[in-house]
Design an enzyme around this catalytic site. Sequence first.
Site, PDB file in Angstrom:
ATOM      1  N   ASP A  13       0.866  -1.166   0.000  1.00  0.00           N
ATOM      2  CA  ASP A  13       0.000   0.000   0.000  1.00  0.00           C
ATOM      3  C   ASP A  13       0.916   1.234   0.000  1.00  0.00           C
ATOM      4  O   ASP A  13       2.144   1.125   0.133  1.00  0.00           O
ATOM      5  CB  ASP A  13      -0.953   0.001   1.207  1.00  0.00           C
ATOM      6  CG  ASP A  13      -2.175   0.889   0.958  1.00  0.00           C
ATOM      7  OD1 ASP A  13      -2.120   1.755   0.052  1.00  0.00           O
ATOM      8  OD2 ASP A  13      -3.183   0.735   1.663  1.00  0.00           O
TER       9      ASP A  13
HETATM   10  C1  NOJ Z   1      -3.955   3.979   0.189  1.00  0.00           C
HETATM   11  C2  NOJ Z   1      -5.138   3.085   0.300  1.00  0.00           C
HETATM   12  O1  NOJ Z   1      -5.105   2.369   1.512  1.00  0.00           O
HETATM   13  C3  NOJ Z   1      -5.258   2.098  -0.836  1.00  0.00           C
HETATM   14  O2  NOJ Z   1      -6.491   1.427  -0.724  1.00  0.00           O
HETATM   15  C4  NOJ Z   1      -5.113   2.788  -2.152  1.00  0.00           C
HETATM   16  O3  NOJ Z   1      -5.304   1.878  -3.210  1.00  0.00           O
HETATM   17  C5  NOJ Z   1      -3.753   3.436  -2.211  1.00  0.00           C
HETATM   18  N1  NOJ Z   1      -3.660   4.429  -1.153  1.00  0.00           N
HETATM   19  C6  NOJ Z   1      -3.464   4.101  -3.546  1.00  0.00           C
HETATM   20  O4  NOJ Z   1      -4.188   5.244  -3.689  1.00  0.00           O
END
Ligand code: NOJ
Length: 736
Positions: free
Chosen positions: A273
Site C-alpha cells: 500500500d
Molecule cells: C492507500 C489506500 O489504503 C489504498 O487502498 C489505495 O489503493 C492506495 N492508497 C493508492 O491510492
Amino acid sequence: MKRVRFILSIAVLLAATSCTAQTETDKRVDELLSKMTLQEKIGQMNQLSGGAELKNEAAAGNVGSILNCTDVKAINIVQKAAVEESRLGIPILVARDVIHGFHTIFPIPLGQAATFDPAIVEKGARISAVEATASGVRWTFSPMLDVARDPRWGRVAEGSGEDPYLDVQMGVAMVKGYQGDDLSDPTSMAACIKHFVGYGAAEGGRDYNSTMISERSLRNTYFPAFKATAEAGAATLMTSFNEIDGVPSTGNKWLLKDVLRGEWGWDGMIVTDWNSAGEMIAHGFSRDLKHTAEQAVNAGVDMDMMSYGFIQYIEELVKEGKISEKEIDRAVRNILKLKFELGLFENPYVDETASARVDYAPEHLEAAKQCAVESAILLQNKKNVLPLDKAKTILVTGPLADAPYEQMGTWVFDGQKEHTVTPLTALREEYNVIWEPGLKYSRDENTKDFAKVRKAAAKADAVVVFVGEESILSGEAHSLSNLDLQGAQSELIAEMSKTGKPVVVVVMAGRPLTIERDLANCDAMLYSFHPGTMGGPALADLIKGKAVPSGKLPMTFLRDAGQAPFYYNHNNTGRPNNGTETLLKDIPVEAGQTSLGCTSFYLDTGYGPLFPFGYGLSYTTFEYGAPVLEKAELSENDVIRVSFDLKNKGKYEATEVAQLYVQDCVGSVVRPVKELKRFERITLAPGETKTVTFELPVAELAFWNFDMEYVVEPGDFRLWVAGDSASGEPVSFVVK
Ligand code: NOJ
C-alpha cells in the site's frame, strides 16, 4: 472424533505442477529478465505517483508503474519514454483507484453488496474497466475485501461489509468484471485484491489501527475472500497498513510466502500500500528505510508503492547479501509477467480519442441506475406510505437532495458531478416539487431556514427528506466515534414529523449510521449507501413505485455506536441472550448487587441491534414456507438440498433475497451462531409462489478447527432459510 479431512497438499501440488510447465509468457519473461541489469530490475519494482513529469525516470528505467495519472496525453508521454527511450523498452503499467466506477459512478461497494446481486456487480466492474482503460488505466486497486464489523471505520464504505461469504461473492464478481475473459483484451484491467489482511479489524474502528486476530480467525473469516479471488485469477494483491499480532503485513513473510504463495499457490504480483513499507519504521518494526526494503522484499513483496526504499537501497542490500538476486528475479518476473499478460508490449499506448466514445454511455448509466435501485434498503414503511404513487405535490428537503458531488461517495477522482442526476432533478420529472433545502450540507447546524420548510410542507401531499453524509465523511482516514446524523439533520426530520404530512426519509451515507430516533420521526425510511451518478433516478423510481426495493443490509445496524463491533455471525458466549435483559429503567435505586439477568447485553441498548444483517423490506410481503431437507443425515460427499415455498403476498411484482444460514452446533472450537452460506434474488409476481431449492455441498461446512486443519466435523447442524439473519425457524441435520 472422526474428521473429514480436506487434503490441502493436493491443491498445492496441483498448483506447483501447473507452474512447472513453462508457458510462452514465462519464456518471454525469462528472456527479457536475462538481459536486465540489477538497476533495471529494481526500476521495475518501483511505483511512483505522477504523470508526464516522470518521463525522465521512465526513460532511465527507474519506474515500473505509475499511479494517479488519467491524462491520456501525459500517459502516452511517459509510455513513449519507457518504450522508445529506455534501454529495454519495457512499458509502464498505469494504475488508479477505480473503486466503484471511473466516470460513470456506481453505488459505493457497500451499497453494491446490499444488492446481493453478483451479476450487477460484475457488470459494474466491467463498465468501470471499459471506461478506465479508455483513459489508459490498466490496473485498478480494487476490490477491497476487508471484512468490516465496525461502522465507525470509515472504510466500511469500500468493502462488502461484515460477512465473509458475501465478501467472497462480491469480490469474485468484481475481479471477473475488471479482468474480463482475457487480460490482453485492451478493455481488461488487472484487479488488485486488498488489503491483505485484517485491515478492517482496526481496533476501535480507528483507521490504520492495530488488529488482534488469531490465526484461526484469519483463516475462517479474513482469508476466504482473498483465497477465492486469488483462485478466480486476481492478477495482483496489495499488502495492508496494519500489523497483526505485532507484524506489519508488508513485512509478514508468513502471510505472503507461506500462505499466499505456498498454501494457495497464487502466482500474481504483490504491491505494497502507499508507503506501507516506509511506515514499518513508525510501527517500530524497521530501523530505517533501508531496513524496510530488506524486510518487505524478503517477506515476498514485488513492487513498492511510494516509499522510495526499494529504488534507493535494494542495490546496496543485494551487494551486502541481505537480499538475494533470486528474490529480485522473483519480484521482477511477477511484474513482467503481468505486463506481458496485459498485452502492454504489443499495445503500450492509449488511443487519445477513445474515452470520449465510452464515458457515460447510455448503457453504462442504465446499469448504474439498476445497481442503485437494487442497493437501496427499505428499513421502515408505516401504513405503506411508500410508494408515493398518489401524491401530486411533494416537498423535497434536506442537504443530500441536490448534492451531485456528495451522492457519488468516497474514492471518486474521475466521476464528474456535472453528470450526476440528483433526486431533486429526478423527482421533478414525477411530481410537482416544492424545494426547500433546510440545511446546506450534512454538517450544517444552522436551523434558521426550518420555518420556511415547515411552511412549504403545508402545501405538499407528502414530505421527502434527503439526509446522510457528505462523501468526505467516510472512506480512508474518516473514522467517526459518533454515528448519529451530523449537523441539524435529525432536527429537520423531527420538524417534519410535526407537520402531519406523510414523511419519507432517504439516507444517503457511506456507512451504517445510528438512525433509531430518526426512524421514530418518520413514516418510511429508505437507506441508500452513496448511490453514485444515477442515484437520483433510481431513488425517484423507488419513491414513485416504478421500482420496488430489494436491497438487504450487508452490515448490522446499531442502536448506538457504543455497541460496535457488532456482527450477526459471532461466537456464542457461555451466557447468551435469553430474553431476560434488564434495562436502565428497570433498575431500582440502591439496587443490591446482582447480575441482572446474567447474559451478555448492554444496560442501555439491550442485546440486539437496530436491524440485523440481511434485513430489508419490500412494498410487498414475502411468506417463507417451512424448509424441507431432502435428507437429514448426510455424509462428507453429500450435497445438502433444502427446498421451501416463497410466496409474494402483496400487489407488487418484487424481488426477495432469500438467505440460507447454517449453524454447526458443537465444534472442537466454538462456532458462530449462524453463517450465511447461500443467497438468491427471486422475483415473484403478485400472489405467485415458487418452490426454491438451495444446494450446499457438505464440504462447504468445513472450518479451521482446534488442530488448525480445514475439516468438516461430523455432528449436529441447524439450518435456516429466511429474509434476514434474525428470522426463520431452524431445521436440523446431522453429518455422519
Ligand atoms: C492507500 C489506500 O489504503 C489504498 O487502498 C489505495 O489503493 C492506495 N492508497 C493508492 O491510492
